[in-house]
Design a protein around this motif. Structure first.
Motif, short mmCIF file in Angstrom:
data_model
loop_
_atom_site.label_atom_id
_atom_site.label_comp_id
_atom_site.label_asym_id
_atom_site.label_seq_id
_atom_site.Cartn_x
_atom_site.Cartn_y
_atom_site.Cartn_z
N LEU A 1 -7.97 48.80 -82.21
CA LEU A 1 -7.49 49.73 -83.24
C LEU A 1 -7.23 49.00 -84.54
CD1 LEU A 1 -4.98 51.90 -81.16
CD2 LEU A 1 -7.24 52.60 -81.99
N ALA A 2 -6.59 47.84 -84.46
CA ALA A 2 -6.27 47.08 -85.66
C ALA A 2 -7.54 46.60 -86.37
CB ALA A 2 -5.38 45.89 -85.31
N ASP A 3 -8.52 46.14 -85.62
CA ASP A 3 -9.78 45.71 -86.23
C ASP A 3 -10.46 46.87 -86.94
OD1 ASP A 3 -9.49 43.11 -85.35
OD2 ASP A 3 -10.75 43.37 -83.57
N HIS A 4 -10.44 48.03 -86.29
CA HIS A 4 -11.05 49.22 -86.89
C HIS A 4 -10.35 49.60 -88.19
CE1 HIS A 4 -12.83 53.23 -87.17
NE2 HIS A 4 -11.62 53.72 -87.29
N LEU A 5 -9.02 49.62 -88.16
CA LEU A 5 -8.25 50.04 -89.33
C LEU A 5 -8.31 49.01 -90.45
CD1 LEU A 5 -5.19 51.50 -87.44
CD2 LEU A 5 -6.82 52.81 -88.83
N ALA A 6 -8.41 47.74 -90.09
CA ALA A 6 -8.41 46.68 -91.10
C ALA A 6 -9.60 46.79 -92.05
CB ALA A 6 -8.42 45.31 -90.42
N SER A 7 -10.66 47.42 -91.59
CA SER A 7 -11.85 47.55 -92.43
C SER A 7 -12.15 49.00 -92.81
CB SER A 7 -13.07 46.97 -91.70
OG SER A 7 -13.30 47.65 -90.47
N ALA A 8 -11.22 49.91 -92.51
CA ALA A 8 -11.45 51.33 -92.76
C ALA A 8 -10.90 51.75 -94.11
CB ALA A 8 -10.80 52.16 -91.65
N GLY A 9 -11.42 52.87 -94.61
CA GLY A 9 -10.91 53.46 -95.84
C GLY A 9 -10.35 54.84 -95.55
N ALA A 10 -9.48 55.33 -96.41
CA ALA A 10 -8.87 56.63 -96.22
C ALA A 10 -9.90 57.74 -96.44
CB ALA A 10 -7.70 56.81 -97.17
N ALA A 11 -9.76 58.81 -95.68
CA ALA A 11 -10.69 59.92 -95.78
C ALA A 11 -10.64 60.60 -97.15
CB ALA A 11 -10.40 60.94 -94.68
N ASP A 12 -9.46 60.58 -97.79
CA ASP A 12 -9.32 61.23 -99.08
C ASP A 12 -9.62 60.30 -100.25
OD1 ASP A 12 -7.10 59.61 -99.14
OD2 ASP A 12 -5.64 61.24 -99.09
N GLY A 13 -10.06 59.08 -99.94
CA GLY A 13 -10.40 58.13 -100.99
C GLY A 13 -9.21 57.40 -101.58
N GLY A 14 -8.02 57.67 -101.07
CA GLY A 14 -6.82 57.01 -101.57
C GLY A 14 -6.70 55.59 -101.06
N PRO A 15 -5.71 54.85 -101.54
CA PRO A 15 -5.58 53.44 -101.17
C PRO A 15 -4.78 53.19 -99.89
CG PRO A 15 -4.05 53.95 -102.93
CD PRO A 15 -4.83 55.21 -102.67
N TRP A 16 -4.29 54.24 -99.24
CA TRP A 16 -3.49 54.06 -98.04
C TRP A 16 -4.11 54.77 -96.84
CZ3 TRP A 16 -1.11 55.91 -102.63
CH2 TRP A 16 -0.35 54.95 -103.32
#
Length: 214
Positions: A15-30
């Protein structure tokens, strides 16, 4: 639903590896992540471990417990301490979560999140200060009955317990809540709504569906 055995350590790392390289669905920075499940599933521990794994990968992470956003007892317990209907739909202050947690993390938001608002034990405001989550940071919200509120999660993880396991692992004083979780299964279907489902009937031998799209 196809499930594969996994250890908690490997699951957290995945999960952490996936999130570490993921972007927000709404294009925001979080990023906003849910760890959903009954108290007996141990969502708090899993969320804290995920937060630590994210920080180890260089991503700021803020772990927030839904229990810090319960309504005051005068509202929460208006119909009694064991009212299932109130527990299901009236204990969580969803408006406060939107205002203090999710809205600041929308595109153009301040990133200033209130980690908790109300202490259900003392039934008083916690008076906690705001925490600024820097761009690129990850919010990890954990607790029961989180799905179905239209919260803008970028990834939702549901820790699933069978009815028998839920009843067995729920403290006797809290078993009055079991009908609320049965209703949650019927009305929300968390196993279908979540991006990742983890079967946690045996706490030492979890199994999961894997990451979305894989």
């Amino acid at each position: 639903m196809r499930l594969e055995p996994i250890t908690w350590e490997r699951l957290t790392d995945a999960l952490a590896d996936h999130l570490a390289s993921a972007g927000a669905a709404d294009g925001g920075p979080w990023l906003r992540v849910a760890v959903d499940g009954a108290p007996a599933a141990g969502t708090g521990e899993r969320a804290e471990r995920l937060g630590a794994a994210l920080r180890a990968r260089g991503r700021a992470a803020l772990v927030v417990g839904a229990h810090g956003f319960l309504r005051p007892a005068s509202l929460r317990l208006e119909y009694g301490k064991r009212d299932v209907e109130a527990y299901y739909g009236g204990w969580l202050d969803t408006g406060a979560l939107w205002r203090e947690v999710f809205t600041p993390l929308e595109p153009g938001g301040t990133g200033r999140v209130l980690p908790d608002l109300w202490d259900p034990v003392t039934d008083r405001a916690t008076r906690s200060g705001y925490v600024e989550l820097p761009p690129g940071g990850v919010l990890v919200l954990h607790g029961p009955l989180l799905l179905g509120h239209w919260f803008p999660f970028d990834l939702s993880v549901h820790l699933r317990l069978s009815p028998a396991a839920l009843a067995r692992r729920t403290d006797e004083r809290e078993r009055w809540t079991l009908p609320a979780f049965a209703r949650y299964e019927d009305e929300v279907g968390p196993a279908d709504a979540a991006d990742v489902v983890v079967r946690a009937d045996d706490p030492g031998r979890p199994a999961w569906t894997g990451l979305p799209g894989r």
